[in-house]
Design a protein around this motif. Structure first.
Motif, short mmCIF file in Angstrom:
data_model
loop_
_atom_site.label_atom_id
_atom_site.label_comp_id
_atom_site.label_asym_id
_atom_site.label_seq_id
_atom_site.Cartn_x
_atom_site.Cartn_y
_atom_site.Cartn_z
N ALA A 1 41.70 -8.81 24.58
CA ALA A 1 41.49 -10.05 23.84
C ALA A 1 42.06 -11.25 24.60
O ALA A 1 41.46 -12.33 24.62
CB ALA A 1 42.12 -9.95 22.45
N TRP A 2 43.23 -11.06 25.23
CA TRP A 2 43.83 -12.15 26.00
C TRP A 2 42.97 -12.49 27.22
O TRP A 2 42.77 -13.66 27.56
CB TRP A 2 45.25 -11.81 26.43
CG TRP A 2 45.85 -12.85 27.33
CD1 TRP A 2 46.19 -12.74 28.63
CD2 TRP A 2 46.17 -14.20 26.97
NE1 TRP A 2 46.70 -13.91 29.12
CE2 TRP A 2 46.70 -14.83 28.12
CE3 TRP A 2 46.06 -14.93 25.79
CZ2 TRP A 2 47.11 -16.16 28.11
CZ3 TRP A 2 46.48 -16.26 25.78
CH2 TRP A 2 46.99 -16.86 26.94
N ASN B 1 46.37 -19.11 33.02
CA ASN B 1 46.32 -17.92 33.88
C ASN B 1 47.70 -17.29 34.05
O ASN B 1 48.31 -17.35 35.10
CB ASN B 1 45.72 -18.28 35.25
CG ASN B 1 44.23 -18.52 35.16
OD1 ASN B 1 43.52 -17.82 34.45
ND2 ASN B 1 43.74 -19.51 35.89
N VAL B 2 48.16 -16.69 32.96
CA VAL B 2 49.44 -15.98 32.97
C VAL B 2 49.22 -14.54 32.54
O VAL B 2 48.26 -14.23 31.82
CB VAL B 2 50.47 -16.65 32.03
CG1 VAL B 2 50.81 -18.04 32.51
CG2 VAL B 2 49.95 -16.69 30.61
N ASN B 3 50.09 -13.67 32.98
CA ASN B 3 49.99 -12.26 32.65
C ASN B 3 50.34 -12.04 31.19
O ASN B 3 51.26 -12.65 30.65
CB ASN B 3 50.94 -11.46 33.55
CG ASN B 3 50.70 -9.97 33.47
OD1 ASN B 3 50.88 -9.35 32.43
ND2 ASN B 3 50.27 -9.40 34.58
N ILE B 4 49.62 -11.14 30.55
CA ILE B 4 49.85 -10.84 29.14
C ILE B 4 51.29 -10.40 28.88
O ILE B 4 51.86 -10.68 27.83
CB ILE B 4 48.86 -9.75 28.66
CG1 ILE B 4 49.03 -9.44 27.15
CG2 ILE B 4 49.03 -8.47 29.46
CD1 ILE B 4 48.58 -10.55 26.27
N ASP B 5 51.90 -9.73 29.84
CA ASP B 5 53.27 -9.24 29.67
C ASP B 5 54.29 -10.38 29.63
O ASP B 5 55.43 -10.17 29.21
CB ASP B 5 53.64 -8.28 30.81
CG ASP B 5 52.79 -7.02 30.78
OD1 ASP B 5 52.38 -6.60 29.68
OD2 ASP B 5 52.53 -6.45 31.86
N LYS C 1 40.34 -13.69 17.76
CA LYS C 1 40.33 -12.24 17.99
C LYS C 1 41.63 -11.78 18.65
O LYS C 1 42.14 -10.70 18.35
CB LYS C 1 39.12 -11.87 18.85
CG LYS C 1 37.80 -11.97 18.11
CD LYS C 1 36.64 -11.54 18.98
CE LYS C 1 35.33 -11.60 18.21
NZ LYS C 1 34.17 -11.19 19.03
N TYR C 2 42.15 -12.61 19.55
CA TYR C 2 43.41 -12.26 20.20
C TYR C 2 44.53 -12.19 19.16
O TYR C 2 45.29 -11.22 19.12
CB TYR C 2 43.78 -13.28 21.28
CG TYR C 2 45.20 -13.14 21.78
CD1 TYR C 2 45.55 -12.12 22.66
CD2 TYR C 2 46.20 -14.00 21.34
CE1 TYR C 2 46.86 -11.95 23.09
CE2 TYR C 2 47.51 -13.85 21.77
CZ TYR C 2 47.83 -12.83 22.64
OH TYR C 2 49.14 -12.67 23.06
N ASN C 3 44.63 -13.20 18.31
CA ASN C 3 45.68 -13.23 17.29
C ASN C 3 45.52 -12.07 16.31
O ASN C 3 46.51 -11.52 15.82
CB ASN C 3 45.66 -14.57 16.56
CG ASN C 3 46.22 -15.70 17.40
OD1 ASN C 3 46.98 -15.47 18.33
ND2 ASN C 3 45.84 -16.92 17.10
N GLY C 4 44.26 -11.71 16.02
CA GLY C 4 44.02 -10.57 15.14
C GLY C 4 44.50 -9.27 15.76
O GLY C 4 45.11 -8.43 15.08
N LYS D 1 57.05 -3.50 22.33
CA LYS D 1 57.65 -4.66 21.68
C LYS D 1 56.57 -5.56 21.10
O LYS D 1 55.42 -5.55 21.53
CB LYS D 1 58.47 -5.46 22.70
CG LYS D 1 59.64 -4.66 23.29
CD LYS D 1 60.40 -5.50 24.30
CE LYS D 1 61.55 -4.71 24.90
NZ LYS D 1 62.30 -5.51 25.91
N THR D 2 56.96 -6.34 20.09
CA THR D 2 56.00 -7.25 19.46
C THR D 2 55.55 -8.30 20.47
O THR D 2 56.26 -8.63 21.43
CB THR D 2 56.63 -7.96 18.25
OG1 THR D 2 57.81 -8.66 18.66
CG2 THR D 2 56.97 -6.96 17.16
N LYS D 3 54.36 -8.84 20.23
CA LYS D 3 53.79 -9.85 21.13
C LYS D 3 53.60 -11.14 20.36
O LYS D 3 53.52 -11.15 19.12
CB LYS D 3 52.45 -9.36 21.68
CG LYS D 3 52.58 -8.08 22.51
CD LYS D 3 51.25 -7.64 23.09
CE LYS D 3 51.38 -6.32 23.85
NZ LYS D 3 52.24 -6.45 25.03
N SER D 4 53.52 -12.26 21.09
CA SER D 4 53.40 -13.57 20.46
C SER D 4 51.94 -13.96 20.29
O SER D 4 51.10 -13.67 21.14
CB SER D 4 54.10 -14.63 21.31
OG SER D 4 55.48 -14.35 21.42
#
Length: 204
Positions: free
Chosen positions: A40-41, A88-92, A156-159, A183-186
């Motif tokens: 999604a990201w 353009n940043v990594n999802i992590d 969709k990403y937030n979902g 871990k939880t994500k933002s």
């Protein structure tokens, strides 16, 4: 006594088997949900990049008719680079601090982009052939449609993040999450100015 010991061993094996099985299922579920978040990201990034490419093509089209508008083109190019750098940043790396930084950069770049495109609109008024160009009209139409694409991608990403975070926090998943480091994500909510595609109306 041997029967009781044997029964307890059987119970222990069954419980251990169920625990391992539940942990495995939960782990696999987390992996699947995390992959959905990553996908999604990536789609959010793709839609922002699509907008940037359309703006780049639009600027290049106008350049063919108004080469001397260097300052306007450079302003849009700088804003485009700022958006690209922000998204353009990594999802992590998407913790709360990083998300806030992205939102701030996008908001600033959106204001800069709107300013540059407003000047581009003024430029186009001096070139009837430019306004009549089929390529110019097509780019305008596509750019106007990017807002919905980006908004849907963010939704969709937030979902996906909400579903994943719920699994991480709820029992018994939280045990597996702690064991394996999930871990939880933002979530990602662009600020007002960045949430909307720059308005490009050459028909006024």
């Amino acid at each position: 006594m041997m029967k009781n010991l044997f029964a307890r061993c059987i119970q222990f094996v069954v419980v251990a088997f169920l625990a391992i099985n539940m942990s495995s299922c939960s782990y696999n579920s987390f992996v699947g949900q995390e992959e959905k978040v990553n996908e999604a990201w990536a789609n959010v990034q793709t839609q922002y990049q699509r907008r940037l490419d359309l703006i780049d093509n639009l600027v290049n089209t106008v350049k063919g008719y108004a080469k001397h508008e260097k300052e306007t083109f450079e302003s849009i190019t700088r804003a485009r680079a700022n958006v690209s750098s922000a998204i353009n940043v990594n999802i992590d790396d998407l913790d709360e601090e990083k998300v806030a930084e992205i939102q701030k950069k996008l908001n600033e770049a959106a204001s800069q982009m709107n300013s540059g495109l407003s000047r581009l609109i003024a430029v186009s008024e001096n070139y009837p052939d430019l306004k009549a160009s089929d390529q110019f009209k097509e780019l305008q139409a596509q750019l106007e449609g990017t807002e919905n694409r980006i908004a849907e991608a963010r939704k969709k990403y937030n979902g996906a993040v909400k579903e994943y975070n719920t699994a991480v926090r709820e029992f018994p998943g939280l045990i597996t999450a702690k064991i394996f480091g999930f871990k939880t994500k933002s979530m990602f909510e662009a600020e007002a100015a960045a949430a909307h595609a720059p308005r490009v109306d050459f028909n006024d």
